[in-house]
Design an enzyme around this catalytic site. Structure first.
Site, PDB file in Angstrom:
ATOM      1  CG  ASN A 113      -1.622   1.198   1.458  1.00 28.95           C
ATOM      2  OD1 ASN A 113      -1.842   2.180   0.580  1.00 28.95           O
ATOM      3  ND2 ASN A 113      -2.133   1.261   2.587  1.00 28.95           N
ATOM      4  CE  LYS A 152       0.103   3.267   4.827  1.00 27.43           C
ATOM      5  NZ  LYS A 152       0.123   3.267   6.326  1.00 27.43           N
ATOM      6  CG  HIS A 169      -5.736   1.716   5.188  1.00 21.14           C
ATOM      7  ND1 HIS A 169      -5.226   2.689   6.119  1.00 21.14           N
ATOM      8  CD2 HIS A 169      -4.732   0.818   5.097  1.00 21.14           C
ATOM      9  CE1 HIS A 169      -3.868   2.413   6.374  1.00 21.14           C
ATOM     10  NE2 HIS A 169      -3.659   1.434   5.885  1.00 21.14           N
ATOM     11  CD  GLU A 225      -2.903   5.388   6.920  1.00 20.04           C
ATOM     12  OE1 GLU A 225      -2.778   5.500   5.441  1.00 20.04           O
ATOM     13  OE2 GLU A 225      -2.024   5.009   7.381  1.00 20.04           O
ATOM     14  CD  GLU A 263      -3.347  -2.750   7.029  1.00 23.67           C
ATOM     15  OE1 GLU A 263      -2.231  -3.172   6.786  1.00 23.67           O
ATOM     16  OE2 GLU A 263      -4.134  -1.876   6.935  1.00 23.67           O
ATOM     17  N   GLY A 307       2.831   1.816  10.907  1.00 21.85           N
ATOM     18  CA  GLY A 307       3.649   2.706  10.773  1.00 21.85           C
ATOM     19  C   GLY A 307       4.280   3.292  12.174  1.00 21.85           C
ATOM     20  CB  SER A 351       5.416  -2.367  12.080  1.00 17.28           C
ATOM     21  OG  SER A 351       5.036  -1.053  12.172  1.00 17.28           O
TER      22      SER A 351
HETATM   23  C1  PEP Z   1      -0.747   0.028   6.098  1.00 17.82           C
HETATM   24  O1  PEP Z   1      -0.799   1.292   6.149  1.00 17.82           O
HETATM   25  O2  PEP Z   1      -1.641  -0.729   5.503  1.00 17.82           O
HETATM   26  C2  PEP Z   1       0.290  -0.698   6.794  1.00 17.82           C
HETATM   27  C3  PEP Z   1       0.427  -1.932   7.150  1.00 17.82           C
HETATM   28  O3  PEP Z   1       1.471   0.447   6.880  1.00 17.82           O
HETATM   29  P1  PEP Z   1       2.891  -0.152   7.614  1.00 17.82           P
HETATM   30  O4  PEP Z   1       3.338  -1.366   7.244  1.00 17.82           O
HETATM   31  O5  PEP Z   1       3.741   1.242   7.324  1.00 17.82           O
HETATM   32  O6  PEP Z   1       2.626  -0.139   9.330  1.00 17.82           O
END
Ligand code: PEP
Length: 251
Positions: free
Chosen positions: A11, A13, A97, A99, A167, A173, A212
């Site tokens: 992703n 973003k 997601h 966000e 997630e 992040g 992460s």
């Molecule tokens: C995400 O935003 O879907 C995600 C998993 O981000 P990160 O890997 O940066 O934690």
């Protein structure tokens, strides 16, 4: 139903420009090493989907969108429909997601409508769910996951048209990850719930872990029972890291 083939999806973003074609090229160069063992997908910003879909045609890398509107077309300034993503060459759309749930206040009902739109357009819906830190600390993780799953997944979900991405919001992040035992608890719970609602199809729906994931922790996380791949944010922007995560499935 046989064990689903894993999927590692990146992703991107709101990151990337025309120049990012070079990074995609590096992913394409390395993708052969895991071809047949893990599916690879890049979800760039909408501005790059057409070019990325053309660049990855006849390759093991597929292209997805990061969101879609529930309606196929109409007066929705700035929005993009699932049909438009499909027309540009995407095969999937991430919906729900965290966000989008946080910054755009998307509810489970809206996420479900978007997932339905993805299916209508022939896309795979990658439906994201996950608890906040406060919810985990209050021991509400499974309650939250159950509500989001029930509310966000469309009827008629199959192993081919839906992917669930677990997630934990606090892991996105931040560099923090749940322990493998915690991931196993939640993924096992999601699997049982999918099987209850969708029967044999629910056994085959892929459940990705996201939050992460890095090359350094991918092997351990991807080895957890009922983890069928990863949804990767930050580490998917660098071809070496993205391929390093996919390499968890190489041997
Ligand atoms: C995400 O935003 O879907 C995600 C998993 O981000 P990160 O890997 O940066 O934690």
């Amino acid at each position: 139903m046989p064990k689903p083939r894993p999927l590692v999806a990146g992703n991107w973003k709101m990151n990337g420009s025309k120049a990012s074609a070079a990074e995609l090229g590096k992913i394409l160069q390395g993708a052969g090493e895991t071809a047949g063992k893990v599916d690879l997908m890049v979800c760039p910003p909408a501005t790059l989907i057409l070019a990325f879909a053309a660049a990855t045609r006849d390759s093991p890398v597929q292209i997805g969108g990061q969101d879609c509107h529930a309606e196929p077309a109409g007066a929705f300034t700035g929005d993009i429909s699932a049909e438009m993503l499909a027309d540009a060459g995407a095969v999937a759309a991430i919906v729900g997601h965290s966000e989008r749930r946080t910054y755009h206040k998307e509810t489970d009902a809206e996420v479900r409508a978007k997932a339905r739109a993805a299916l209508r357009a022939g896309l795979t819906a990658i439906v994201c769910i996950g608890e906040t830190r406060e919810e985990r600390e209050a021991h509400k993780t499974l309650d939250v996951v159950a509500l989001q799953l029930d509310g966000s997944l469309p009827d008629g979900a199959t192993a081919a048209n839906v992917v669930v991405a677990y997630e934990p919001v606090w892991a996105i992040g931040t560099g923090l990850t749940p322990t493998p035992a915690d991931v196993a608890d939640v993924h096992g719970f999601i699997r049982r719930r999918l099987a209850e609602r969708f029967g044999a199809e629910g056994e085959g729906i892929r459940i990705l872990y996201g939050g992460s994931v890095k090359p350094a922790n991918a092997k351990e996380l991807m080895a957890v029972a009922e983890v069928n791949g990863a949804l990767v944010g930050g580490a998917s922007l660098k071809a070496d890291d993205f391929l390093g995560i996919a390499a968890a499935y190489r041997d």
